[in-house]
Design an enzyme around this catalytic site. Structure first.
Site, short mmCIF file in Angstrom:
data_model
loop_
_atom_site.label_atom_id
_atom_site.label_comp_id
_atom_site.label_asym_id
_atom_site.label_seq_id
_atom_site.Cartn_x
_atom_site.Cartn_y
_atom_site.Cartn_z
CB SER A 92 -0.89 0.06 1.26
OG SER A 92 -1.78 -1.02 1.29
CG HIS A 152 -3.11 -1.98 -3.87
ND1 HIS A 152 -2.09 -2.67 -3.26
CD2 HIS A 152 -3.86 -1.47 -2.88
CE1 HIS A 152 -2.25 -2.59 -1.96
NE2 HIS A 152 -3.31 -1.86 -1.70
CG HIS A 202 -4.93 -6.83 -0.10
ND1 HIS A 202 -4.67 -5.92 -1.09
CD2 HIS A 202 -4.00 -6.63 0.86
CE1 HIS A 202 -3.62 -5.19 -0.74
NE2 HIS A 202 -3.19 -5.60 0.44
CE1 TYR A 233 -8.77 -4.83 0.54
CE2 TYR A 233 -7.22 -5.71 2.15
CZ TYR A 233 -7.54 -4.80 1.16
OH TYR A 233 -6.62 -3.85 0.79
CD GLU A 234 -7.67 -6.22 -3.72
OE1 GLU A 234 -7.82 -5.62 -4.80
OE2 GLU A 234 -6.58 -6.70 -3.36
CB ALA A 248 0.63 -0.26 5.09
CG MET A 294 -6.17 -5.84 6.63
SD MET A 294 -7.35 -4.71 5.90
CE MET A 294 -7.70 -3.62 7.30
CB SER A 295 -1.18 -7.96 2.90
OG SER A 295 -0.11 -7.24 3.50
CG ASN A 316 -2.69 2.77 11.26
OD1 ASN A 316 -2.38 2.29 10.17
ND2 ASN A 316 -3.33 2.08 12.18
CG HIS A 323 -7.29 3.15 2.33
ND1 HIS A 323 -6.38 2.13 2.58
CD2 HIS A 323 -7.26 3.33 0.99
CE1 HIS A 323 -5.83 1.73 1.44
NE2 HIS A 323 -6.34 2.44 0.46
N1 HPA Z 1 -4.98 -2.59 10.79
C1 HPA Z 1 -4.97 -3.46 9.77
N2 HPA Z 1 -4.32 -3.23 8.63
C2 HPA Z 1 -3.61 -2.09 8.53
C3 HPA Z 1 -3.57 -1.14 9.56
C4 HPA Z 1 -4.29 -1.40 10.75
O1 HPA Z 1 -4.32 -0.61 11.71
N3 HPA Z 1 -2.79 -0.11 9.12
C5 HPA Z 1 -2.37 -0.45 7.87
N4 HPA Z 1 -2.86 -1.64 7.50
#
Ligand code: HPA
Length: 274
Positions: A31, A61, A83, A85-86, A113, A211-212, A235, A247
């Site tokens: 990301s 992406h 991903h 989730y996609e 990320a 998530m990856s 974050n 996001h």
């Molecule tokens: N949670 C899940 N996936 C993420 C996060 C998060 O806080 N930040 C970047 N990808």
């Protein structure tokens, strides 16, 4: 399905990429990190051009594969990733990594990320992944084993190669880039976590959440590749962060740290290939 047809599809994709080169090292950029690594003499194709490849949908992406040289060494760069989730199946998510294995890639570097869970982490930190916890709810190796790629029950003790991690720390030190180390926990997404989930994940031993990455690591280890993974903390995880997560914030911090990550990878990849 994991059967002869999967192997045939993987071979067709690998033969297609072989026309661009036969690198021994591949790197997946996650990301907001897709622009950090220009190659010399780069030959690039969109995912959509590679026979059998699923097409990416997430904003931020790009979905392209480039082969070229970096510090005199052939490398493959995947800009953007797939991903779960996609809506892709677990098999689709790991299709690119398996293709690289058949192409002859022996070392896979993954970037992503993540949200920071461990105390002391701050947005922008770069963290080497030492180990993972798979909370995705699936394993991409489920189904008939692809014996040509690897064993039915792969060992995951050294999923994140200690030797490669030592080289990464050395390169980071030389460049004056701070590189921490931590355990990455993968969730299915696409929701960010609840504060209660983050408290639970912390108790389980997670330093980072995302998530990856975990599906690709599993597929790469199955196929006998050595793996290195670097996470950019974009974050603080839910409940640790003061406000809600977005996001846009994730992409923005990723972009801000992309230059250092690019410098690190440019130094690191040629060393890994040697
Ligand atoms: N949670 C899940 N996936 C993420 C996060 C998060 O806080 N930040 C970047 N990808």
């Amino acid at each position: 399905m994991s059967d002869g047809r999967t192997m045939e599809k993987l071979r067709v994709a690998a033969d297609f990429l072989r026309k661009l080169g036969e690198p021994r090292v591949a790197v997946v950029l996650g990301s907001g990190l897709g622009d950090v690594l220009p190659l010399e003499g780069e030959r690039a194709v969109a995912f959509t051009e590679v026979p059998g490849f699923p097409t990416p949908t997430a904003p931020g992406h790009k979905g392209e594969i480039a082969i070229g040289t970096l510090g005199g060494v052939d490398v493959l760069v995947q800009r953007g990733r797939l991903h779960y989730y996609e809506g892709y199946s677990p098999e689709e998510v790991v299709f690119p990594v398996r293709t690289y294995a058949l192409l002859g890639v022996r070392i896979l570097v993954l970037t992503n990320a993540s949200g920071g869970i461990a105390e002391g982490l701050a947005p922008g930190d770069l963290v080497l992944i030492r180990d993972h916890i798979n909370m995705l709810g699936f394993n991409p190796l489920r189904g008939p084993n692809l014996d040509e790629l690897g064993p039915r029950f792969p060992d995951m003790t050294h999923a994140y190669d200690p030797g490669l991690r030592a080289i990464a720390h050395e390169a980071a030190r030389e460049l004056g880039i701070e590189l921490r180390e931590g355990v990455y926990l993968a969730t299915m997404g696409p929701t960010y976590e609840t504060p209660a989930e983050i408290r639970a994940f912390r108790a389980l031993g997670a330093d980072l959440v995302g998530m990856s990455t975990v599906p690709e690591v599993i597929a790469a280890r199955h196929a006998g590749m050595r793996v290195l993974a670097i996470s950019c903390v974009t974050n603080l995880a839910a409940g640790i962060a003061r406000g809600p997560l977005s996001h846009e914030e994730v992409l923005e911090i990723g972009r801000r740290r992309a230059a250092d990550l690019g410098r690190l990878l440019a130094e690191l990849l040629p060393r890994l290939a040697r």
